[in-house]
Design a protein around this motif. Structure first.
Motif, PDB file in Angstrom:
ATOM      1  N   UNK A   7      78.442   5.755   9.507  1.00 54.11           N
ATOM      2  CA  UNK A   7      77.409   6.799   9.501  1.00 54.11           C
ATOM      3  C   UNK A   7      78.025   8.190   9.612  1.00 54.11           C
ATOM      4  N   UNK A   8      77.278   9.172   9.161  1.00 52.20           N
ATOM      5  CA  UNK A   8      77.710  10.562   9.271  1.00 52.20           C
ATOM      6  C   UNK A   8      76.476  11.454   9.355  1.00 52.20           C
ATOM      7  N   UNK A   9      76.611  12.525  10.127  1.00 53.71           N
ATOM      8  CA  UNK A   9      75.539  13.507  10.200  1.00 53.71           C
ATOM      9  C   UNK A   9      75.787  14.573   9.144  1.00 53.71           C
ATOM     10  N   UNK A  10      74.818  14.748   8.263  1.00 52.90           N
ATOM     11  CA  UNK A  10      74.902  15.733   7.198  1.00 52.90           C
ATOM     12  C   UNK A  10      73.770  16.733   7.414  1.00 52.90           C
ATOM     13  N   UNK A  11      74.099  17.849   8.039  1.00 50.45           N
ATOM     14  CA  UNK A  11      73.068  18.816   8.365  1.00 50.45           C
ATOM     15  C   UNK A  11      72.027  18.215   9.287  1.00 50.45           C
ATOM     16  N   UNK A  12      70.783  18.233   8.843  1.00 52.63           N
ATOM     17  CA  UNK A  12      69.681  17.746   9.675  1.00 52.63           C
ATOM     18  C   UNK A  12      69.548  16.231   9.672  1.00 52.63           C
ATOM     19  N   UNK A  13      70.344  15.536   8.859  1.00 55.12           N
ATOM     20  CA  UNK A  13      70.118  14.107   8.632  1.00 55.12           C
ATOM     21  C   UNK A  13      71.327  13.264   9.013  1.00 55.12           C
ATOM     22  N   UNK A  14      71.056  12.047   9.430  1.00 53.85           N
ATOM     23  CA  UNK A  14      72.117  11.069   9.667  1.00 53.85           C
ATOM     24  C   UNK A  14      72.083  10.046   8.550  1.00 53.85           C
ATOM     25  N   UNK A  15      73.190   9.919   7.842  1.00 49.63           N
ATOM     26  CA  UNK A  15      73.306   8.969   6.743  1.00 49.63           C
ATOM     27  C   UNK A  15      74.028   7.722   7.219  1.00 49.63           C
ATOM     28  N   UNK A 171      65.947  18.693   1.019  1.00 44.74           N
ATOM     29  CA  UNK A 171      66.772  19.883   1.033  1.00 44.74           C
ATOM     30  C   UNK A 171      67.121  20.293  -0.381  1.00 44.74           C
ATOM     31  N   UNK A 172      67.956  21.314  -0.516  1.00 42.97           N
ATOM     32  CA  UNK A 172      68.367  21.805  -1.833  1.00 42.97           C
ATOM     33  C   UNK A 172      69.862  22.098  -1.832  1.00 42.97           C
ATOM     34  N   UNK A 220      66.196  26.504   6.148  1.00 40.87           N
ATOM     35  CA  UNK A 220      67.124  26.477   7.270  1.00 40.87           C
ATOM     36  C   UNK A 220      68.489  26.040   6.769  1.00 40.87           C
ATOM     37  N   UNK A 221      69.531  26.475   7.430  1.00 37.98           N
ATOM     38  CA  UNK A 221      70.888  26.217   6.945  1.00 37.98           C
ATOM     39  C   UNK A 221      71.223  24.729   6.907  1.00 37.98           C
ATOM     40  N   UNK A 222      70.657  23.933   7.815  1.00 40.83           N
ATOM     41  CA  UNK A 222      71.047  22.525   7.905  1.00 40.83           C
ATOM     42  C   UNK A 222      70.408  21.646   6.846  1.00 40.83           C
ATOM     43  N   UNK A 223      69.664  22.251   5.908  1.00 44.32           N
ATOM     44  CA  UNK A 223      69.101  21.503   4.777  1.00 44.32           C
ATOM     45  C   UNK A 223      69.485  22.144   3.448  1.00 44.32           C
ATOM     46  N   UNK A 224      70.587  22.884   3.461  1.00 38.96           N
ATOM     47  CA  UNK A 224      71.088  23.560   2.265  1.00 38.96           C
ATOM     48  C   UNK A 224      72.552  23.190   2.057  1.00 38.96           C
ATOM     49  N   UNK A 225      72.908  22.847   0.820  1.00 44.16           N
ATOM     50  CA  UNK A 225      74.295  22.623   0.435  1.00 44.16           C
ATOM     51  C   UNK A 225      74.659  23.529  -0.729  1.00 44.16           C
ATOM     52  N   UNK A 256      77.808  30.412   7.400  1.00 43.97           N
ATOM     53  CA  UNK A 256      76.366  30.165   7.335  1.00 43.97           C
ATOM     54  C   UNK A 256      75.969  28.872   8.040  1.00 43.97           C
ATOM     55  N   UNK A 257      76.930  27.991   8.280  1.00 47.00           N
ATOM     56  CA  UNK A 257      76.620  26.724   8.939  1.00 47.00           C
ATOM     57  C   UNK A 257      75.756  25.809   8.092  1.00 47.00           C
TER      58      UNK A 257
END
Length: 367
Positions: A7-15, A171-172, A220-225, A256-257
């Protein structure tokens, strides 16, 4: 595959795993109108997985932003229902889905832009093609954007990001790679401006900054790549000092985080491998400047992806060509199962054949 399937945390989400569906322009929208088609929903739903990450192919934010007939767009309400169907298909499998937003800039033709000249930071003649009803044709002559026009394009990115949010996307991703408009501003081979958007790298990344900030204002920054392509060649793009330019880009994005930085390796040009046997270098070179998750893309198989993640040079790996013909690619990689060969002739346009009709491994076995 111990590292790819942790597993990995990618911004707001855990994959639950690190095998990403790369954004690939496949030219399957309904024409006219760039309407997302039912077979696109099938394609993305098939390649979604529990806790997996899906990136939607580059979606043009306006008519002038378009480059290829049949490619995806979202600037009109008539396109909304098709995008919502794609979101439902991915979420039904337990996946997360980001929409990649793009402006083609000079990489276009008047037939795609509504009859107006394609736009760019500067007028710099180059070799490029766009896709029209007559097939791939040389791009139309482009014009330099007036500084007063730039805020309007940034606003188009913001509006597209809001459309994606309202439709249920997770996200985008900003397409800042492959010689399209954001990349054209970043690299000095295509940006010859002398105003606040040209000259030193701090100015050349101003447009990138403004677009990122517009997306963050919605998500929000945690849903942008953001996707970049250091030393990429697609779109006849170039920079006099790519190492300095893209290390600066990585530092800017780090501050930007954002959820992740998506890096295309220069051994790849579009859907072609330029340098067979070359080790991936892009993600590793930028790791020192970007402390958040990095997605690497460009010619990986299961073994090389596992090695990259194990070495710490990237955190996730995006697969394009192998994912086209293996809808259950994460499962096959995890269990070291044979891969179905991809069909290059079906990459750029067509029907369901060799697009959404590839069976899973179980389906192959049953057949």
């Amino acid at each position: 595959m111990d590292h790819l399937f942790t597993p990995i945390k990618l911004g707001a989400y855990t994959l639950s795993h690190r095998v990403v569906l790369a954004p690939m322009t496949r030219l399957r929208t309904i024409q006219p109108g760039d309407i997302p088609s039912p077979m696109m929903a099938d394609f993305y739903g098939q390649r979604a997985s529990e806790g997996g990450f899906v990136l939607i192919e580059g979606v043009s934010i306006s008519i002038v932003a378009r480059s290829y007939l049949g490619a995806a767009s979202w600037f009109d309400d008539s396109q909304t229902a098709g995008w919502k169907a794609i979101v439902r298909a991915v979420h039904a499998k337990g996946g997360r889905v980001f929409m990649q937003l793009i402006h083609g800039g000079r990489q276009s033709h008047v037939e795609m832009t509504g009859g107006v000249a394609p736009v760019a930071p500067s007028v710099v003649p180059f070799e490029g093609v766009a896709l029209t009803k007559d097939g791939f044709v040389p791009v139309s002559p482009h014009r330099a954007l007036d500084i007063s026009e730039i805020p309007g394009i940034v606003e188009e990115f913001r509006v597209a990001a809001k459309r994606a949010r309202d439709a249920g996307f997770d996200g985008v991703e900003l397409h800042g790679a492959n010689g399209y408009l954001v990349d054209q501003f970043i690299q000095d081979g295509s940006n010859k401006r002398t105003d606040a958007y040209g000259g030193p790298v701090e100015n050349r990344v101003r447009f990138l900054r403004e677009c990122v900030e517009a997306l963050i204002s919605v998500w929000g920054a945690d849903r942008v790549g953001v996707r970049i392509s250091p030393s990429g060649e697609w779109g006849d793009i170039s920079d006099s000092d790519p190492e300095a330019t893209f290390s600066h880009v990585a530092k800017v994005l780090n501050d930007y985080g954002i959820a992740y930085m998506h890096v295309i390796d220069p051994r790849i040009k579009g859907d072609e491998t330029l340098h067979e046997g070359h080790a991936p270098v892009a993600a590793k070179s930028l790791r020192a400047f970007f402390k958040h998750p990095i997605i690497a893309a460009g010619g990986f198989d299961g073994a090389s992806a596992e090695a990259l993640v194990a070495a710490g040079d990237a955190d996730l790996v995006a697969f394009g060509r192998h994912f086209t013909s293996n809808p259950d690619l994460p499962y096959r990689l995890k269990h070291r199962l044979p891969l179905t060969p991809y069909v290059r002739a079906a990459f750029w346009g067509g029907t369901e054949k060799h697009y959404s009709d590839f069976p899973t491994y179980d389906g192959v076995s049953a057949a």
